[in-house]
Design a protein around this motif. Structure first.
Motif, mmCIF file in Angstrom:
data_model
loop_
_atom_site.group_PDB
_atom_site.id
_atom_site.type_symbol
_atom_site.label_atom_id
_atom_site.label_comp_id
_atom_site.label_asym_id
_atom_site.label_seq_id
_atom_site.Cartn_x
_atom_site.Cartn_y
_atom_site.Cartn_z
ATOM 1 N N GLY A 103 42.897 36.541 -0.604
ATOM 2 C CA GLY A 103 42.576 38.168 -0.124
ATOM 3 C C GLY A 103 41.932 38.977 -1.107
ATOM 4 O O GLY A 103 41.763 38.081 -2.577
ATOM 5 N N ILE A 104 41.185 39.408 -0.917
ATOM 6 C CA ILE A 104 39.654 40.184 -1.644
ATOM 7 C C ILE A 104 40.082 41.113 -1.143
ATOM 8 O O ILE A 104 40.288 42.146 0.005
ATOM 9 N N LEU A 105 40.567 42.120 -2.349
ATOM 10 C CA LEU A 105 40.907 43.670 -2.403
ATOM 11 C C LEU A 105 39.648 44.484 -2.873
ATOM 12 O O LEU A 105 39.698 44.234 -4.417
ATOM 13 N N GLU A 106 39.127 45.156 -2.791
ATOM 14 C CA GLU A 106 38.332 46.862 -3.301
ATOM 15 C C GLU A 106 39.004 47.594 -3.376
ATOM 16 O O GLU A 106 39.480 48.091 -2.658
ATOM 17 N N GLY A 107 38.534 48.193 -4.619
ATOM 18 C CA GLY A 107 39.153 49.864 -4.345
ATOM 19 C C GLY A 107 39.769 49.882 -5.006
ATOM 20 O O GLY A 107 41.254 49.042 -5.566
ATOM 21 N N ALA A 108 40.474 50.528 -5.444
ATOM 22 C CA ALA A 108 41.728 50.872 -6.551
ATOM 23 C C ALA A 108 42.562 51.654 -6.227
ATOM 24 O O ALA A 108 42.628 52.155 -4.569
ATOM 25 N N VAL A 109 43.524 51.818 -6.328
ATOM 26 C CA VAL A 109 45.117 52.358 -5.620
ATOM 27 C C VAL A 109 45.496 53.460 -5.800
ATOM 28 O O VAL A 109 45.851 54.406 -7.072
ATOM 29 N N SER A 110 45.149 54.452 -5.168
ATOM 30 C CA SER A 110 45.770 55.876 -5.297
ATOM 31 C C SER A 110 46.384 56.683 -4.727
ATOM 32 O O SER A 110 46.912 57.809 -4.806
ATOM 33 N N PRO A 149 37.335 56.576 -8.945
ATOM 34 C CA PRO A 149 38.540 57.073 -8.161
ATOM 35 C C PRO A 149 39.440 58.056 -9.221
ATOM 36 O O PRO A 149 40.552 58.668 -8.769
ATOM 37 N N ALA A 150 39.669 56.547 -10.334
ATOM 38 C CA ALA A 150 40.417 57.303 -11.300
ATOM 39 C C ALA A 150 40.143 58.732 -12.447
ATOM 40 O O ALA A 150 40.505 58.927 -13.216
ATOM 41 N N MET A 151 38.716 58.972 -12.009
ATOM 42 C CA MET A 151 38.422 60.216 -12.964
ATOM 43 C C MET A 151 39.879 61.677 -12.794
ATOM 44 O O MET A 151 39.726 62.340 -13.408
ATOM 45 N N ARG A 152 40.155 61.324 -11.515
ATOM 46 C CA ARG A 152 41.021 62.255 -10.901
ATOM 47 C C ARG A 152 42.206 62.618 -12.195
ATOM 48 O O ARG A 152 42.821 63.363 -11.996
ATOM 49 N N ASN A 153 42.434 61.162 -13.189
ATOM 50 C CA ASN A 153 44.007 60.833 -13.899
ATOM 51 C C ASN A 153 43.320 62.128 -14.784
ATOM 52 O O ASN A 153 44.776 62.438 -15.431
ATOM 53 N N ALA A 167 50.505 59.947 0.641
ATOM 54 C CA ALA A 167 50.519 60.884 0.190
ATOM 55 C C ALA A 167 49.626 60.257 -0.864
ATOM 56 O O ALA A 167 50.322 59.140 -1.509
ATOM 57 N N LEU A 168 49.093 61.498 -1.538
ATOM 58 C CA LEU A 168 47.893 60.559 -3.083
ATOM 59 C C LEU A 168 49.368 60.336 -4.255
ATOM 60 O O LEU A 168 50.476 60.614 -4.375
ATOM 61 N N LEU A 169 49.103 59.065 -4.698
ATOM 62 C CA LEU A 169 50.078 58.825 -6.322
ATOM 63 C C LEU A 169 49.197 60.120 -7.481
ATOM 64 O O LEU A 169 48.605 60.696 -7.818
ATOM 65 N N THR A 170 50.650 60.178 -8.304
ATOM 66 C CA THR A 170 50.373 60.699 -9.228
ATOM 67 C C THR A 170 49.053 60.462 -10.188
ATOM 68 O O THR A 170 48.570 61.156 -10.631
ATOM 69 N N TYR A 171 49.033 58.990 -9.551
ATOM 70 C CA TYR A 171 47.898 58.236 -10.789
ATOM 71 C C TYR A 171 47.145 57.322 -10.491
ATOM 72 O O TYR A 171 47.720 56.273 -9.626
#
Length: 189
Positions: free
Chosen positions: A66-73, A104-108, A138-142
């Protein structure tokens, strides 16, 4: 980490590969496509059984790689990451967003409420204040990197990783070797 060495039978079984992108730009998948003619060589050894690059709509019960790209948001990203970990023998975190959270984590750095206010109240001209909830996960908090929510076997940094790096790592895996991503790529490369 499980090995992916192919069988030594007269007619070797192709390894199954699944890919997906979470919160990111899909640049890592574009780098995968930049393998160009090497994709034909890989096609002799692997079957892409689930991916935005193929028509399959459901992740098979058992997948070799399995190959996943991207953050978990968001909730959908989290569900996809868990599903991949459950069904994939080996899981690769591909690209800086998957490895670190990256852009994507810049929104943290902002409270989630402030993110919604900026997006749905301050910067809209049509239907201000209407926050979509139907068919929008739904967006995760972080925002988190992939390994924060599921165990990962191989980390391939890069924004995006170069096609040569992806190919080298896949070739090592297909040969039954343990790849060394640090030898062929780095963060931001």
């Amino acid at each position: 980490m499980s090995t992916l060495q192919q069988s030594t039978d007269a007619t070797p079984r192709k390894l199954t590969v699944a890919t997906a992108w979470l919160d990111g730009c899909s640049g890592c998948h574009m780098s995968f496509l930049d393998l160009d003619e090497r994709l034909l060589a890989l096609a002799e050894l692997i079957d892409v059984v689930y991916s935005p690059l193929v028509d399959a709509k459901q992740l098979p019960e058992q997948v070799d790689l399995g190959i996943l790209e991207g953050a978990v948001s968001n909730e959908n990203d989290l569900q996809q990451a868990r599903l991949f970990r459950q069904h994939c023998k080996v899981l690769i975190s591909l690209g800086d967003c998957a490895v670190t959270g990256n852009v994507p984590a810049m929104r943290n750095t902002f409270p989630l409420k402030a993110v919604f206010e900026r997006a749905y109240y301050e910067n809209v001209t049509q239907r201000p204040g209407v926050i979509p909830t139907i068919e929008v996960p739904a967006l995760l908090t972080y925002v988190q990197p992939l390994h924060a929510v599921v165990p990962v076997d191989i980390f391939i940094p890069g924004c995006p990783p170069r096609a040569d790096a992806i190919y080298t790592i896949l070739a090592d895996l297909l040969a039954g070797k343990t790849p060394d991503p640090n030898a062929v790529t780095r963060f931001g490369a």
